[in-house]
Design a protein around this motif. Structure first.
Motif, PDB file in Angstrom:
ATOM      1  N   ASN A 103      96.162 138.225  13.430  1.00 20.35           N
ATOM      2  CA  ASN A 103      96.811 137.454  12.369  1.00 20.35           C
ATOM      3  C   ASN A 103      97.350 136.141  12.933  1.00 20.35           C
ATOM      4  O   ASN A 103      97.686 136.060  14.110  1.00 20.35           O
ATOM      5  N   GLY A 104      97.419 135.132  12.097  1.00 19.25           N
ATOM      6  CA  GLY A 104      97.952 133.852  12.544  1.00 19.25           C
ATOM      7  C   GLY A 104      99.461 133.915  12.697  1.00 19.25           C
ATOM      8  O   GLY A 104     100.139 134.686  12.019  1.00 19.25           O
ATOM      9  N   LEU A 105      99.977 133.120  13.604  1.00 23.77           N
ATOM     10  CA  LEU A 105     101.429 132.977  13.750  1.00 23.77           C
ATOM     11  C   LEU A 105     101.947 132.013  12.676  1.00 23.77           C
ATOM     12  O   LEU A 105     101.198 131.169  12.187  1.00 23.77           O
ATOM     13  N   PRO A 106     103.233 132.118  12.332  1.00 17.95           N
ATOM     14  CA  PRO A 106     103.795 131.174  11.360  1.00 17.95           C
ATOM     15  C   PRO A 106     104.033 129.804  12.005  1.00 17.95           C
ATOM     16  O   PRO A 106     103.530 129.516  13.097  1.00 17.95           O
ATOM     17  N   LEU A 224      95.237 131.381  28.430  1.00 16.93           N
ATOM     18  CA  LEU A 224      94.606 132.129  27.342  1.00 16.93           C
ATOM     19  C   LEU A 224      94.802 133.621  27.596  1.00 16.93           C
ATOM     20  O   LEU A 224      94.444 134.141  28.657  1.00 16.93           O
ATOM     21  N   LEU A 225      95.413 134.297  26.612  1.00 23.19           N
ATOM     22  CA  LEU A 225      95.573 135.749  26.671  1.00 23.19           C
ATOM     23  C   LEU A 225      94.792 136.382  25.530  1.00 23.19           C
ATOM     24  O   LEU A 225      94.739 135.825  24.428  1.00 23.19           O
ATOM     25  N   GLY A 302      97.074 131.311  22.831  1.00 23.92           N
ATOM     26  CA  GLY A 302      97.052 130.185  23.761  1.00 23.92           C
ATOM     27  C   GLY A 302      98.502 129.801  24.001  1.00 23.92           C
ATOM     28  O   GLY A 302      99.259 129.614  23.049  1.00 23.92           O
ATOM     29  N   VAL A 303      98.914 129.728  25.259  1.00 24.08           N
ATOM     30  CA  VAL A 303     100.303 129.414  25.589  1.00 24.08           C
ATOM     31  C   VAL A 303     100.324 128.144  26.431  1.00 24.08           C
ATOM     32  O   VAL A 303      99.598 128.052  27.428  1.00 24.08           O
ATOM     33  N   ASP A 304     101.128 127.167  26.016  1.00 21.59           N
ATOM     34  CA  ASP A 304     101.287 125.924  26.780  1.00 21.59           C
ATOM     35  C   ASP A 304     102.638 125.943  27.474  1.00 21.59           C
ATOM     36  O   ASP A 304     103.671 126.091  26.813  1.00 21.59           O
ATOM     37  N   ILE A 305     102.601 125.788  28.789  1.00 20.84           N
ATOM     38  CA  ILE A 305     103.826 125.857  29.585  1.00 20.84           C
ATOM     39  C   ILE A 305     103.989 124.571  30.383  1.00 20.84           C
ATOM     40  O   ILE A 305     103.090 124.165  31.132  1.00 20.84           O
ATOM     41  N   THR A 318     102.923 128.071  21.347  1.00 21.59           N
ATOM     42  CA  THR A 318     102.132 129.305  21.312  1.00 21.59           C
ATOM     43  C   THR A 318     101.193 129.204  20.119  1.00 21.59           C
ATOM     44  O   THR A 318     101.616 128.849  19.026  1.00 21.59           O
ATOM     45  N   ASN A 319      99.926 129.508  20.341  1.00 21.46           N
ATOM     46  CA  ASN A 319      98.904 129.299  19.325  1.00 21.46           C
ATOM     47  C   ASN A 319      98.076 130.567  19.172  1.00 21.46           C
ATOM     48  O   ASN A 319      97.509 131.057  20.147  1.00 21.46           O
TER      49      ASN A 319
END
Length: 361
Positions: A103-106, A224-225, A302-305, A318-319
């Motif tokens: 499911n998509g995140l808000p 990418l997880l 997808g996480v950008d840090i 967070t995507n």
């Protein structure tokens, strides 16, 4: 037989990715389709789209019932067709006989509210919901430099840096990697410009963090997880995105370049490298669980840090529908894994979701 539908707003989108997935789908287990939500007939609930023909090795036009499992790769904008598609997808998610792969995140603000109250709060930049230019000016008395981000947005679009210097205000952006700066000589002029911006989109505000390397290029780590066949979260790969010198964004659409993660870590001394790797592991081991505790089930993230000059780590974004460009270009041997992952997880869901959905009712 598992009917597996790959959904995008346009049949031109994600064609290569969907084709590579379909090629790897065992035809004795999967029938693969691709379609747009706009092509679902509301009365018959049949879909006009394409079916993958394994013998021909290509997609063929087809009309078919709604697939059992749907992989949603729709990227919405503000246009009417996007809004119509969003309504259709919302309806699809309510259907008991359809399971979404993830499911998509808000929006970014809803995600911030959850993460800022979690055990990962030290890694989350302080964020404020902004309603007017007056709000921004008041916050600049504390922050001095800040970043304005749209609550609904991706690809770095609509992000601005704002800075107060004496009685002047500087607003900068770097779309396409080209930095432009506008200087305002009065508070009222700045407020008017900001109010015009906020009339089009909802915005939030964060302190400006110096997330740049030794060459003063902004950079971040993209991770990418995905879930594997045992429903465990796996770090598939990491890469570094680096923006233009003295720029604001590392985003690829803003002219950024991709570097291997190891190239970045090897440039650090041993102590810094160990610290960053440990902190990264801490974040990635907790983040998916925290999100899934508050939002519907996910398949990939997808996480950008960002990493500041004092080596503090910050979760920037967070995507739930991440791109694969950074990971695939720095880890080309992962392509096979990435194409197979949605199929593996679809098989898991085909076995466990009916009983799980019954337990929820």
């Amino acid at each position: 037989m598992i009917t597996f539908g790959m959904m995008s707003l346009s049949l031109k989108s994600e064609l290569t990715y969907f084709t590579e997935i379909a090629k790897r789908a065992n035809p004795n287990i999967f029938t693969c389709f691709r379609f747009s939500p706009a092509k679902i007939h509301p009365v018959t609930q049949l879909v006009s789209g394409e079916k993958f023909d394994h013998k021909k090795g290509c997609w063929v036009k087809s009309e078919f019932p709604l697939p059992m499992i749907v992989y949603d790769r729709c990227f919405y904008t503000n246009d009417p067709s996007s809004k119509q598609a969003m309504a259709i997808v919302k309806w699809l998610k309510k259907k008991a006989d359809i399971t979404f792969l993830g499911n998509g995140l808000p929006n970014k603000w809803a995600i911030y509210e959850v993460l800022s109250k979690s055990s990962l709060s030290p890694y989350i930049p302080k964020t404020i919901l902004i309603g007017s230019g007056k709000d921004v000016i008041a916050q600049l008395e504390v922050m001095k430099k800040a970043v304005l981000k749209p609550i609904f947005g991706s690809g770095g679009a609509g992000i601005y840096k704002i800075e107060k210097s004496g009685g002047e205000f500087e607003i900068s952006a770097d779309p396409g990697g080209r930095l432009f700066t506008k200087t305002f000589h009065s508070t009222s002029e700045t407020e008017d410009w900001l109010d015009s911006l906020f009339s089009k989109k909802e915005y939030m505000m964060q302190p400006y963090l110096e997330l740049s390397d030794m060459q003063n290029c902004p950079f971040d780590i993209r991770v990418l997880l995905q879930k594997d066949h045992e429903e465990k979260w796996i770090v598939r790969g990491k890469g570094v995105r680096r923006g233009s010198r003295d720029g604001i964004l590392s985003n690829l659409r803003a002219g950024g370049e991709i570097l291997p993660f190891e190239e970045y870590t090897n440039s650090l001394n041993i102590r810094s490298r160990r610290f960053i790797l440990h902190e990264l592991e801490e974040i990635l081991s907790k983040l998916p669980g925290i999100l899934e505790a508050s939002f519907p089930r996910l398949f990939e993230l997808g996480v950008d840090i960002g990493v500041s000059k004092d080596h503090a780590l910050w979760v920037l974004d967070t995507n739930s529908k991440p791109g694969r460009k950074v990971i695939a270009s720095t880890n080309p041997d992962l392509n096979e894994v990435l194409y197979n992952a949605p199929l593996e997880y679809a098989r898991v869901l085909s076995e466990i979701m009916p009983e799980r959905e019954e337990q929820r009712l």
